[in-house]
Design an enzyme around this catalytic site. Structure first.
Site, PDB file in Angstrom:
ATOM      1  N   THR A  14       0.820  -1.213   0.000  1.00 28.65           N
ATOM      2  CA  THR A  14       0.000   0.000   0.000  1.00 28.65           C
ATOM      3  C   THR A  14       0.856   1.268   0.000  1.00 28.65           C
ATOM      4  O   THR A  14       2.044   1.240   0.310  1.00 28.65           O
ATOM      5  CB  THR A  14      -0.949   0.019   1.214  1.00 28.65           C
ATOM      6  OG1 THR A  14      -0.194   0.059   2.416  1.00 28.65           O
ATOM      7  CG2 THR A  14      -1.847  -1.210   1.224  1.00 28.65           C
ATOM      8  N   ASP A  15       0.198   2.375  -0.311  1.00 28.71           N
ATOM      9  CA  ASP A  15       0.871   3.674  -0.308  1.00 28.71           C
ATOM     10  C   ASP A  15       0.502   4.448   0.958  1.00 28.71           C
ATOM     11  O   ASP A  15      -0.144   3.906   1.860  1.00 28.71           O
ATOM     12  CB  ASP A  15       0.527   4.462  -1.576  1.00 28.71           C
ATOM     13  CG  ASP A  15      -0.956   4.752  -1.729  1.00 28.71           C
ATOM     14  OD1 ASP A  15      -1.713   4.618  -0.736  1.00 28.71           O
ATOM     15  OD2 ASP A  15      -1.378   5.115  -2.841  1.00 28.71           O
ATOM     16  N   ALA A  16       0.875   5.713   1.022  1.00 31.14           N
ATOM     17  CA  ALA A  16       0.615   6.532   2.211  1.00 31.14           C
ATOM     18  C   ALA A  16      -0.877   6.716   2.482  1.00 31.14           C
ATOM     19  O   ALA A  16      -1.276   6.957   3.618  1.00 31.14           O
ATOM     20  CB  ALA A  16       1.286   7.897   2.060  1.00 31.14           C
TER      21      ALA A  16
ATOM     22  N   GLY B 122      -2.965   4.310   2.204  1.00 30.84           N
ATOM     23  CA  GLY B 122      -3.468   3.026   2.700  1.00 30.84           C
ATOM     24  C   GLY B 122      -4.097   2.133   1.646  1.00 30.84           C
ATOM     25  O   GLY B 122      -4.729   1.136   1.984  1.00 30.84           O
ATOM     26  N   VAL B 123      -3.932   2.487   0.369  1.00 33.95           N
ATOM     27  CA  VAL B 123      -4.457   1.655  -0.719  1.00 33.95           C
ATOM     28  C   VAL B 123      -3.291   1.109  -1.542  1.00 33.95           C
ATOM     29  O   VAL B 123      -2.184   1.642  -1.518  1.00 33.95           O
ATOM     30  CB  VAL B 123      -5.446   2.435  -1.626  1.00 33.95           C
ATOM     31  CG1 VAL B 123      -6.666   2.886  -0.843  1.00 33.95           C
ATOM     32  CG2 VAL B 123      -4.774   3.607  -2.293  1.00 33.95           C
TER      33      VAL B 123
END
Length: 132
Positions: A15-17, A19-20
């Protein structure tokens, strides 16, 4: 056209910052599914990816998201593999969560000689498995 199914849990590192799942990470997960497809046909991945006789690089990739994918989600990736010609094949990926289509991707691969970088025919062991 060959069909194959791969199941995977999404991890925090995917995930990225926000949250996905980061788009490039889902392409990487699709590549995991491709590798699993190869091992399903008893292809030794270490030999396959380090061969000095053949290489099958990706020459095109695309991905579309329809819903976000989060840490902890269990996804199913359906691969459809199609031979384009004697040197090129493409894999379309349909990514599902709870039987809902949440993303699609596509990779196109070409067979080359890694020493000369010139195109060559896909080896029979792979071509035969693409023609199932």
């Amino acid at each position: 056209m060959t069909k194959f199914k791969y199941q995977r849990k999404i991890f925090f590192a995917d995930t990225d910052a926000a949250g996905v799942v980061y788009f490039a990470n889902l392409l990487s997960i699709c590549h995991e599914a491709y590798e699993e497809f190869l091992t399903n046909f008893y292809i030794n991945l270490q030999d396959f990816f380090s061969s000095n006789i053949i290489a099958i690089p990706i020459i095109h990739a695309e991905i579309d998201f329809f819903k976000p994918i989060f840490c902890g989600d269990l996804i199913i990736i359906n691969l459809n593999i199609k031979l384009i010609n004697n040197k090129v094949f493409e894999i379309s990926y349909k990514i599902y969560k709870d039987d809902i289509l949440i993303a699609t991707a596509l990779t196109r691969h070409i067979c080359i000689n890694p020493q000369t970088r010139k195109t060559q025919e896909i080896p029979v062991i792979i071509k035969d498995n693409l023609s199932i």
